[in-house]
Design a protein around this motif. Structure first.
Motif, PDB file in Angstrom:
ATOM      1  N   TRP A  47       0.707  -1.392  -0.222  1.00 37.19           N
ATOM      2  CA  TRP A  47       0.542  -0.298  -0.117  1.00 37.19           C
ATOM      3  C   TRP A  47       0.374   1.321   0.316  1.00 37.19           C
ATOM      4  O   TRP A  47       0.379   2.548  -0.518  1.00 37.19           O
ATOM      5  CB  TRP A  47      -1.190  -0.434   0.957  1.00 37.19           C
ATOM      6  CG  TRP A  47      -0.134   0.856   2.282  1.00 37.19           C
ATOM      7  CD1 TRP A  47       0.362  -0.420   3.143  1.00 37.19           C
ATOM      8  CD2 TRP A  47      -0.721   1.603   3.486  1.00 37.19           C
ATOM      9  NE1 TRP A  47       0.643   0.255   4.803  1.00 37.19           N
ATOM     10  CE2 TRP A  47      -0.601   1.035   4.425  1.00 37.19           C
ATOM     11  CE3 TRP A  47      -1.625   2.794   3.246  1.00 37.19           C
ATOM     12  CZ2 TRP A  47      -0.320   2.028   5.532  1.00 37.19           C
ATOM     13  CZ3 TRP A  47      -2.022   3.081   4.354  1.00 37.19           C
ATOM     14  CH2 TRP A  47      -0.829   3.370   5.156  1.00 37.19           C
ATOM     15  N   ASP A 225     -10.720  -3.081   4.592  1.00 35.35           N
ATOM     16  CA  ASP A 225      -9.842  -3.276   5.346  1.00 35.35           C
ATOM     17  C   ASP A 225     -10.821  -5.025   6.133  1.00 35.35           C
ATOM     18  O   ASP A 225     -10.497  -5.105   7.450  1.00 35.35           O
ATOM     19  CB  ASP A 225      -8.803  -2.794   6.636  1.00 35.35           C
ATOM     20  CG  ASP A 225      -8.086  -1.965   5.508  1.00 35.35           C
ATOM     21  OD1 ASP A 225      -7.250  -2.324   4.742  1.00 35.35           O
ATOM     22  OD2 ASP A 225      -7.833  -0.913   5.851  1.00 35.35           O
ATOM     23  N   ASP A 250      -2.989  -2.553  -1.915  1.00 36.49           N
ATOM     24  CA  ASP A 250      -3.049  -2.573  -0.366  1.00 36.49           C
ATOM     25  C   ASP A 250      -3.049  -4.376   0.080  1.00 36.49           C
ATOM     26  O   ASP A 250      -4.569  -4.781   1.038  1.00 36.49           O
ATOM     27  CB  ASP A 250      -4.390  -2.064   0.659  1.00 36.49           C
ATOM     28  CG  ASP A 250      -4.762  -2.050   2.196  1.00 36.49           C
ATOM     29  OD1 ASP A 250      -2.856  -2.333   2.435  1.00 36.49           O
ATOM     30  OD2 ASP A 250      -5.118  -1.169   2.563  1.00 36.49           O
ATOM     31  N   HIS A 252      -3.150  -7.890   2.144  1.00 33.31           N
ATOM     32  CA  HIS A 252      -2.734  -8.113   3.082  1.00 33.31           C
ATOM     33  C   HIS A 252      -2.165 -10.000   3.206  1.00 33.31           C
ATOM     34  O   HIS A 252      -3.478 -10.974   3.163  1.00 33.31           O
ATOM     35  CB  HIS A 252      -3.888  -7.832   4.537  1.00 33.31           C
ATOM     36  CG  HIS A 252      -4.176  -6.867   4.671  1.00 33.31           C
ATOM     37  ND1 HIS A 252      -5.358  -6.148   4.982  1.00 33.31           N
ATOM     38  CD2 HIS A 252      -3.185  -5.033   4.347  1.00 33.31           C
ATOM     39  CE1 HIS A 252      -5.052  -4.505   4.921  1.00 33.31           C
ATOM     40  NE2 HIS A 252      -4.464  -4.120   4.365  1.00 33.31           N
ATOM     41  N   GLU A 259      -8.095  -4.133  12.603  1.00 27.88           N
ATOM     42  CA  GLU A 259      -6.972  -3.633  11.326  1.00 27.88           C
ATOM     43  C   GLU A 259      -5.854  -2.533  12.271  1.00 27.88           C
ATOM     44  O   GLU A 259      -5.683  -1.645  12.041  1.00 27.88           O
ATOM     45  CB  GLU A 259      -6.265  -2.611   9.971  1.00 27.88           C
ATOM     46  CG  GLU A 259      -5.517  -3.256   9.290  1.00 27.88           C
ATOM     47  CD  GLU A 259      -4.701  -2.366   8.058  1.00 27.88           C
ATOM     48  OE1 GLU A 259      -6.041  -1.847   7.924  1.00 27.88           O
ATOM     49  OE2 GLU A 259      -4.108  -2.507   7.321  1.00 27.88           O
ATOM     50  N   ALA A 265      -1.290  -4.388   8.758  1.00 31.39           N
ATOM     51  CA  ALA A 265      -1.936  -5.136   8.745  1.00 31.39           C
ATOM     52  C   ALA A 265      -0.986  -6.151   8.624  1.00 31.39           C
ATOM     53  O   ALA A 265      -0.108  -5.871   8.948  1.00 31.39           O
ATOM     54  CB  ALA A 265      -3.245  -6.272   7.584  1.00 31.39           C
ATOM     55  N   GLU A 267       1.320  -6.491   5.482  1.00 27.44           N
ATOM     56  CA  GLU A 267       1.346  -5.751   4.310  1.00 27.44           C
ATOM     57  C   GLU A 267       2.232  -6.184   3.531  1.00 27.44           C
ATOM     58  O   GLU A 267       3.254  -6.498   3.970  1.00 27.44           O
ATOM     59  CB  GLU A 267       1.686  -3.875   4.243  1.00 27.44           C
ATOM     60  CG  GLU A 267       0.748  -3.381   5.894  1.00 27.44           C
ATOM     61  CD  GLU A 267      -0.907  -3.384   5.288  1.00 27.44           C
ATOM     62  OE1 GLU A 267      -1.188  -3.010   3.937  1.00 27.44           O
ATOM     63  OE2 GLU A 267      -1.475  -2.982   5.600  1.00 27.44           O
TER      64      GLU A 267
HETATM   65 ZN    ZN Z   1      -3.339  -2.288   4.368  1.00 27.79          ZN
END
Ligand code: ZN
Length: 409
Positions: A47, A225, A250, A252, A259, A265, A267
């Motif tokens: 991200w 998320d 983004d 995870h 989150e 998280a 990432e």
């Molecule tokens: Zn993230």
């Protein structure tokens, strides 16, 4: 063979990739086009576009320019998609990039982004997680190993001009209610660091001035998320513009509900294999305002939990009215205090709650004056017994290993 329609080169700046964007705006040109029924692969940056490094120094987390995020791959145009349709997206598979088998979790300085518990953890810290196939572990948080529930933190379709104007107006109204707050209440458009894919020149400048930031989830999905929106899920997105304009990023490897650590998280940079279909006129047919989805049939089985309760009374003992946010904070703080008895630092506990397959539940919202939220800590992710017993906690860690910290300059 399935085509990889968007490629990212992790040695190249994300801003040099014209199939990547970091704002939402209807004028961003489609990076590529597909037909209903097609399946394809999109690669993504993490991200931050590679701002956080695999090392033992948290100054990158402290100094990150949050106006540059999130770097999304897309938009993908879908032939025949029209406003009012539902775009059906099957997340067929998701993985880490083969040249980047690691991820990061951390929390920002309170001065630069903060996080859910920023008043308790005001300085930037990070933990690095190594991937072993389905599993992950961290040199900064010993004693845990778990399977990933891999998902995109952020996925959604382009807004139309009316929806975009609505987002910007309502978020500015909120900012105006306390414009000097740290961290801010919301993030308004910021032209200087806007990256709008293939858009250039005057058209780029106009869109940069009003392009919505990617931080919050909104009606189109966006930065939701949701850990359960994982590989194997099927999502139904509202369509606002011709072609839909689907973007994703983004990624995870794993995340706890909420989150809570914000950076974020676990990432990672990676790839998403997906398939698209259309339901014509589906928004009205099914009364859809926000996306809906069906979860994956493939989910790691962590079914043994220690569940921590929290209520809407703050640390000073002040009673709040049905405040679910405060109740969840208290549940998280209770879990962190418990983890400290086994030798974890508070930071390690916080990071673990943001990255492990932790569940958060809204348990009660009617029993005035207290909301009750619960934090479900899976006990099988620990390499030692974390359950309470008459013998008391055994200290698994001696404090010699902790997460790197970077104090404000
Ligand atoms: Zn993230």
């Amino acid at each position: 063979m399935t085509d990889t329609l968007i490629k990212v080169d992790l040695t190249q700046a994300a801003t040099e990739n014209e199939n990547v964007h970091n704002r939402w705006h209807p004028d961003i040109p489609m990076a590529c086009w597909v037909k209903p029924g097609d399946d394809f692969i999109l690669e993504t940056y993490d991200w931050t576009g590679g701002a956080i490094k695999n090392d033992d120094d948290a100054s990158d987390v402290r100094d990150v320019d949050l106006s540059t995020v999130h770097y999304l791959s897309g938009p993908v145009g879908v032939q025949g998609a029209e406003p009012g349709d539902l775009l059906v997206v099957d997340l067929l598979d998701i993985g880490a990039k083969a040249d980047s088998l690691w991820g990061f979790n951390g929390f920002f300085s309170k001065q630069n982004g903060g996080g859910f518990l920023t008043d308790y953890f005001p300085s930037a810290q990070k933990s690095i997680w190594d991937f072993e196939g389905l599993f992950t572990k961290s040199r900064h948080i010993p004693g845990v190993r778990f399977a990933g529930l891999i998902h995109p933190g952020l996925i959604g379709c382009l807004p139309d001009p009316k929806l975009l104007a609505n987002w910007n107006a309502r978020e500015q109204e909120l900012i105006d209610s306390n414009p000097t707050r740290v961290p801010p209440l919301a993030n308004p458009p910021f032209a200087a660091t806007a990256h709008l894919g293939k858009l250039t020149g005057a058209a780029r400048d106009a869109a940069a001035a009003t392009g919505a930031r990617t931080v919050p989830p909104r009606e189109h999905g966006g930065n939701c998320d949701i850990k359960d929106l994982s590989r194997g899920s099927k999502i139904f997105f509202p369509v606002y513009v011709a072609g839909a304009g689907l973007s994703v990023g983004d990624l995870h490897f794993s995340q706890g509900d909420g989150e809570i650590t914000f950076c974020g998280a676990i990432e990672m940079a990676g790839w998403v294999h997906m398939k698209v279909e259309l339901i014509k006129g589906g928004m009205a047919k099914y009364g859809i305002k926000n996306p809906i989805f069906k979860p994956s049939p493939i989910v790691p089985t962590y079914n043994n939990f220690l569940i921590f309760e929290g209520i809407s009374v703050d640390d000073a003992g002040k009673q709040h009215y049905l405040d679910v946010n405060l109740a969840y904070q208290q549940a998280c703080l209770n879990a962190i205090e418990y983890l400290k008895k086994f030798g974890y630092s508070g930071a390690q506990g916080y990071s673990l709650l943001g990255s492990a397959p932790v569940q958060g539940h809204i348990s009660g919202v009617v029993d005035i004056p207290n909301a009750c939220a619960t934090l479900w800590l899976p006990t099988d992710i620990f390499e030692f017994d974390i359950n309470p017993s008459a013998a008391g906690p055994t200290r698994y860690l001696d404090g010699s290993i902790d997460m790197p910290i970077a104090y404000d300059k």
